[in-house]
Scaffold this motif. Structure first.
Motif, PDB file in Angstrom:
ATOM      1  N   PHE A 125     -26.178  57.921 -37.429  1.00 49.99           N
ATOM      2  CA  PHE A 125     -27.549  57.279 -37.913  1.00 49.99           C
ATOM      3  C   PHE A 125     -27.469  55.907 -37.874  1.00 49.99           C
ATOM      4  O   PHE A 125     -28.573  55.147 -37.837  1.00 49.99           O
ATOM      5  CB  PHE A 125     -27.334  57.671 -39.322  1.00 49.99           C
ATOM      6  N   ALA A 126     -26.444  55.144 -37.581  1.00 50.33           N
ATOM      7  CA  ALA A 126     -26.747  53.935 -37.260  1.00 50.33           C
ATOM      8  C   ALA A 126     -25.917  53.129 -36.151  1.00 50.33           C
ATOM      9  O   ALA A 126     -24.417  53.609 -35.988  1.00 50.33           O
ATOM     10  CB  ALA A 126     -25.892  52.718 -38.505  1.00 50.33           C
ATOM     11  N   LEU A 139     -29.640  49.741 -34.459  1.00 48.67           N
ATOM     12  CA  LEU A 139     -30.602  50.821 -34.633  1.00 48.67           C
ATOM     13  C   LEU A 139     -30.104  51.656 -35.964  1.00 48.67           C
ATOM     14  O   LEU A 139     -29.245  51.799 -36.126  1.00 48.67           O
ATOM     15  CB  LEU A 139     -30.582  51.889 -33.444  1.00 48.67           C
ATOM     16  N   ARG A 140     -31.307  51.863 -36.663  1.00 50.83           N
ATOM     17  CA  ARG A 140     -31.157  52.928 -37.662  1.00 50.83           C
ATOM     18  C   ARG A 140     -31.860  54.216 -37.046  1.00 50.83           C
ATOM     19  O   ARG A 140     -33.278  53.908 -36.843  1.00 50.83           O
ATOM     20  CB  ARG A 140     -31.588  52.483 -39.024  1.00 50.83           C
ATOM     21  N   ALA A 157     -37.852  58.602 -37.185  1.00 53.80           N
ATOM     22  CA  ALA A 157     -38.249  57.137 -36.645  1.00 53.80           C
ATOM     23  C   ALA A 157     -36.777  56.492 -36.196  1.00 53.80           C
ATOM     24  O   ALA A 157     -35.813  56.649 -36.649  1.00 53.80           O
ATOM     25  CB  ALA A 157     -39.255  56.179 -37.679  1.00 53.80           C
ATOM     26  N   LYS A 158     -37.061  55.593 -35.240  1.00 56.69           N
ATOM     27  CA  LYS A 158     -36.190  54.654 -34.776  1.00 56.69           C
ATOM     28  C   LYS A 158     -36.330  53.370 -35.367  1.00 56.69           C
ATOM     29  O   LYS A 158     -37.728  52.989 -34.766  1.00 56.69           O
ATOM     30  CB  LYS A 158     -36.047  54.778 -33.095  1.00 56.69           C
ATOM     31  N   ILE A 159     -35.650  52.619 -35.695  1.00 57.12           N
ATOM     32  CA  ILE A 159     -36.071  51.333 -36.654  1.00 57.12           C
ATOM     33  C   ILE A 159     -34.714  50.402 -35.815  1.00 57.12           C
ATOM     34  O   ILE A 159     -33.646  50.594 -35.898  1.00 57.12           O
ATOM     35  CB  ILE A 159     -35.916  51.307 -37.979  1.00 57.12           C
ATOM     36  N   GLU A 160     -35.367  49.428 -35.141  1.00 61.11           N
ATOM     37  CA  GLU A 160     -34.498  48.291 -34.472  1.00 61.11           C
ATOM     38  C   GLU A 160     -34.636  47.095 -35.531  1.00 61.11           C
ATOM     39  O   GLU A 160     -35.574  46.705 -35.911  1.00 61.11           O
ATOM     40  CB  GLU A 160     -34.946  48.071 -33.201  1.00 61.11           C
ATOM     41  N   ILE A 161     -33.331  46.756 -36.190  1.00 64.59           N
ATOM     42  CA  ILE A 161     -33.506  45.495 -36.702  1.00 64.59           C
ATOM     43  C   ILE A 161     -32.695  44.232 -36.074  1.00 64.59           C
ATOM     44  O   ILE A 161     -31.506  44.132 -35.530  1.00 64.59           O
ATOM     45  CB  ILE A 161     -32.484  45.903 -37.942  1.00 64.59           C
ATOM     46  N   ILE A 162     -33.537  43.251 -36.154  1.00 63.08           N
ATOM     47  CA  ILE A 162     -33.141  41.960 -35.270  1.00 63.08           C
ATOM     48  C   ILE A 162     -33.284  40.860 -36.145  1.00 63.08           C
ATOM     49  O   ILE A 162     -34.456  40.488 -36.515  1.00 63.08           O
ATOM     50  CB  ILE A 162     -34.231  41.682 -34.121  1.00 63.08           C
TER      51      ILE A 162
END
Length: 862
Positions: free
Chosen positions: A412-413, A417-418, A390-395
């Motif tokens: 990885f980071a 994004l993670r 998975a791609k996880i965007e953190i806002i």
């Protein structure tokens, strides 16, 4: 001692016994020299994102540094853009924290072609170098020679290293043997690419030493010359170094029989302070090992904290803590100011560090105002409960800063994004509310949610993604990706693979510029073979640009050899294509023409604007051709067609013209991704395949399906197209249909996940649209379901008066892909099109109609 001064807490100080620069071993470890070969590769090759060593190069190392000198061959290139490296310093890194970031150091600024080399040890002189040579002892030197002439000196450049030395000495002896006096310029240059990196280079000007510091990948370099000052002129890629003597002269005049020796000293380390400390120790100056442990307000270690160290108001280097919060700063006695940041946010504004005496100092550096919490995320496939890449965007929300983990070259980071190859990650964050966007490509749902991270607590977020789009019988692919081995970027190849798998690309050939290589070690290391399949390949990038670019796969990979055993480029487009087609004994392979100037390639060989037949021999070898941007197909739905200005930017329109002229070259769309921040995933091809299991994909099946045109091109929507005449067989994109009398049925469906949509579907008959074959949500709402993944479905009865190729397309004219695909690609309109179905109505085979769609056939620049 360490004094708090704004946002600092507790301090601990311990004095030790040894100075940073003095070995604690009674007997220094030896210097080792080894020509790299299959037997010793794993023992000697250094680590680092920019390592370009191959078999035949020589390693020179001691316990402090590792250097790789390229074999002095005229054909020795590091990569596409770092060329003619024979005899030059190719890789250079500290042994303790290996992270080579040097592309090449060129002694003599590429003026002198090195063609011979020898080694010297304390007991041997001028030993000829063989493929199995290995030596170890108290010192070692490698000498490369460039033979001169009456107008150019003979140059002997020697790379030397002592067992207890932290610096590599590079001396060049210029000798003029005969003829009139000559001038020798005292110049070097080097490549350390910093365009997308957190790299800082010494300001242009004249100093005692020149430095480069990569703050994320943690390697810095220092350069100085004995008795001379260094004048630098740098850009994002290249640094030119000029050595100045008294009177700022950068040259010497040599008469016949005279010589001059230029001696440089090169240092490396995890940061600029370590490189400078290597020089200080060499000069007999004191250096103290300052061991810092960064702690948050709750006394927990702070990993990946970036420490900006200043002396007398100026930054002297930037260091990063490890996963335990530890870092060692080698510093001379004096007063220093520290600032600490984590994920781009300042956690310590200022702290005074006082370094005294000699020995070691240990400090706990406490960020008393930093109260992070921990976010723990787990993503599974709802169908089976198993972890899902998975791609996880953190806002950040409500004034909370959005984290900036690392540059676009990272793994990885990346930025905010993670990438979680197994669906799980843990990340410390500033307290506050964050929006999470969790995705796995356009076949799956996406999750948009807010989470609250509390100080000192762990926030667990578990979620599942639903495979909403049914692509049975088709696998998703990207035929064109890059990373640092290509030479035109510095993105991590591991990061590229993470980006691909988290975007649900199921088949991705490795296509670095001018080098056959492989993603397979990364796939195996990450244990992601159930999700991603790959094959060795390359992009052969010659000139003229941008025309002479072709991808090919599969190709036989020869690891650790020049260009991975791949073919050489050519300035003759047809000769290059023929060479590529014939490579590996004419093996079966897919040849893809990359991002062509269609008019130049097909119709205007000399580029003068007059049609002349183009590069016909190259065209005959093309299996597939890139025709992105894919959303340009939406212009063809308009009743008045594509106008002259639109056509200049519309490769799809030119491809439709080609189809009408009888060229049967399937279209593909690819990202050509070079960096890892949303780089892959926003363009893809769905290829017809007998398996839906990536681990079972046969690359040759993909090759043959692509050659036949059984390809759907998309940036998100999944399009199915099937045609049938009477009770005859069903065919799909790229295939032929016999339709006696021109009567057939066309079945079309479009699926989308819950995060983008389409509002138009249309059929182009021989490249032209007509109102009866354009369906929009407003004109035909009954064909566009309001709910579910199927956004359009219909069966059309067509009556064709002549042979025709049918291209079905879809898109969102009033919408975009949205934030799942990032700030740039997310602005693109959703779109997809199928390769043509070729309909023969009279049984004589498909006959093109020669229609140019209202505009002249293109020439160069059209």
């Amino acid at each position: 001692m360490l004094k708090p001064a704004a946002s600092l807490g507790l301090i601990a100080l311990v004095l030790g016994l040894s100075v940073w620069g003095i070995s604690q071993d009674r007997e220094a470890a030896p210097v080792e020299m080894a020509v790299l070969n299959e037997q010793n590769w794993d023992r000697f090759v250094p680590d680092g994102k920019e390592v370009d060593a191959i078999y035949g190069d020589i390693v020179l190392r001691n316990k402090y540094v590792t250097a790789v000198i390229a074999q002095p061959l005229a054909s020795r290139n590091a990569n596409m853009t770092v060329r003619t490296v024979g005899g030059c310093l190719l890789d250079f890194t500290a042994r303790q924290q290996q992270s080579d970031q040097l592309s090449c150091f060129y002694p003599g600024q590429r003026v002198f072609p090195y063609s011979e080399w020898t080694i010297t040890t304390p007991t041997e002189a001028d030993v000829a170098i063989t493929s199995t040579l290995e030596r170890h002892g108290g010192a070692g030197a490698v000498t490369v020679t460039s033979h001169g002439s009456e107008t150019r000196p003979t140059v002997k450049t020697t790379y030397s290293l002592a067992a207890d030395s932290r610096i590599l000495t590079v001396s060049s002896k210029f000798t003029h043997t005969a003829g009139s006096p000559i001038i020798v310029n005292l110049h070097d240059d080097m490549r350390i690419d910093g365009g997308k990196e957190d790299i800082v280079k010494a300001p242009n000007g004249t100093t005692d030493w020149y430095w480069v510091e990569d703050r994320y990948w943690q390697q810095a370099y220092g350069f100085r010359a004995t008795g001379l000052r260094v004048q630098s002129n740098s850009d994002a890629r290249r640094s030119a170094l000029t050595y100045l003597a008294n009177g700022d002269r950068d040259m010497v005049t040599l008469k016949a029989g005279e010589s001059f020796e230029l001696v440089r000293e090169l240092a490396c380390g995890a940061n600029r302070m370590a490189a400078k400390a290597a020089f200080d120790v060499t000069d007999g100056k004191p250096v103290v090992s300052v061991h810092l442990t960064a702690l948050d307000a709750a006394q927990r270690p702070v990993a990946e904290a970036q420490l900006n160290v200043k002396h007398e108001g100026s930054t002297i280097g930037v260091a990063r803590t490890d996963d335990r919060g530890n870092v060692t700063l080698p510093l001379p006695p004096g007063d220093y100011e520290l600032q600490a940041t984590v994920n781009g946010q300042v956690i310590i504004k200022s702290s005074t560090l006082i370094v005294t005496g000699s020995g070691e100092q240990r400090h706990s550096l406490v960020a008393s105002d930093y109260h992070p919490g921990t976010l723990r995320v787990a993503v599974v496939d709802k169908a089976n409960g198993q972890g899902l890449p998975a791609k996880i965007e953190i806002i950040g929300q409500d004034g909370v800063p959005t984290p900036d983990f690392a540059p676009e070259t990272a793994e990885f980071a990346v930025k905010n994004l993670r990438y979680a190859p197994h669906g799980e990650f843990t990340q410390d964050l500033q307290p506050g509310t964050y929006q999470l966007i969790v995705s796995h490509g356009p076949e799956y749902s996406a999750v948009f949610t807010n989470v609250e991270v509390k100080p000192g607590e762990t926030t667990n977020f578990n979620t599942s993604l639903v495979r909403q789009v049914d692509t049975t019988g088709w696998i998703s692919s990207d035929f064109h990706s890059h990373s640092s081995p290509s030479g035109d970027n510095t993105g991590s190849q591991l990061g590229r693979v993470l980006n691909l798998v988290c975007e649900h690309i199921e088949f991705a050939p490795c296509t670095e510029h001018n080098r056959i290589t492989t993603y397979q070690p990364h796939i195996e290391e990450l244990k992601i073979s159930p999700f991603l399949s790959s094959v060795t390949g390359m992009e052969l990038t010659g000139s003229p640009l941008p025309l002479n670019h072709q991808n090919a796969f599969p190709l036989h990979h020869h690891p650790h050899r020049q260009d991975g055993g791949g073919p050489q480029t050519d300035t003759d487009i047809e000769r290059q294509m023929q060479r590529l087609a014939a490579w590996d004994n004419g093996s079966d392979k897919l040849i893809q023409q990359n991002h062509p100037d269609v008019g130049w390639l097909f119709y205007d060989r000399d580029g003068n604007g007059d049609p002349d037949g183009g590069y016909s021999e190259s065209v005959a070898l093309i299996d597939v051709m890139e025709i992105h941007p894919v959303d340009r197909i939406l212009e063809s739905s308009e009743a008045d067609g594509v106008d002259t200005d639109e056509a200049k930017k519309n490769r799809i329109f030119k491809w439709l013209q080609l189809l009408n002229q009888g060229y049967r070259i399937p279209g593909v769309v690819n990202t050509d991704a070079h960096y890892n921040f949303h780089g892959s995933g926003w363009l893809r091809n769905w290829i017809a395949c007998s398996t839906d299991d990536p681990a079972k994909i046969d690359p040759m099946e993909i090759v043959h399906a692509s050659e036949e045109g059984r390809v759907i091109m998309s940036n998100g929507p999944f399009l199915r197209v099937q045609a049938q005449s009477g009770n005859g067989p069903q065919v799909t994109a790229g295939q032929d249909l016999r339709a006696n009398g021109g009567k057939l049925q066309l079945e079309i469906s479009v699926q989308c996940p819950d995060w983008h949509d389409i509002d138009i579907v249309f059929v182009l008959i021989n490249g032209r649209s007509s109102p009866e074959h354009v369906f929009t949500r407003s004109t035909h709402p009954q064909l566009f379901p309001a709910e579910g993944a199927v956004r359009f479905a219909t069966k059309l009865n067509l009556q064709l008066p002549t042979d025709a190729h049918l291209v079905v397309a879809t898109g969102g004219t009033e919408s975009t892909l949205g934030p799942v695909m990032g700030p740039s690609s997310g602005k693109t309109r959703p779109a997809a099109l199928a390769n043509p179905i070729f309909v023969d109505i009279d049984g004589n085979g498909f006959t093109p109609n020669k229609d140019t769609l209202g505009l002249p056939l293109p020439v160069k620049g059209d």
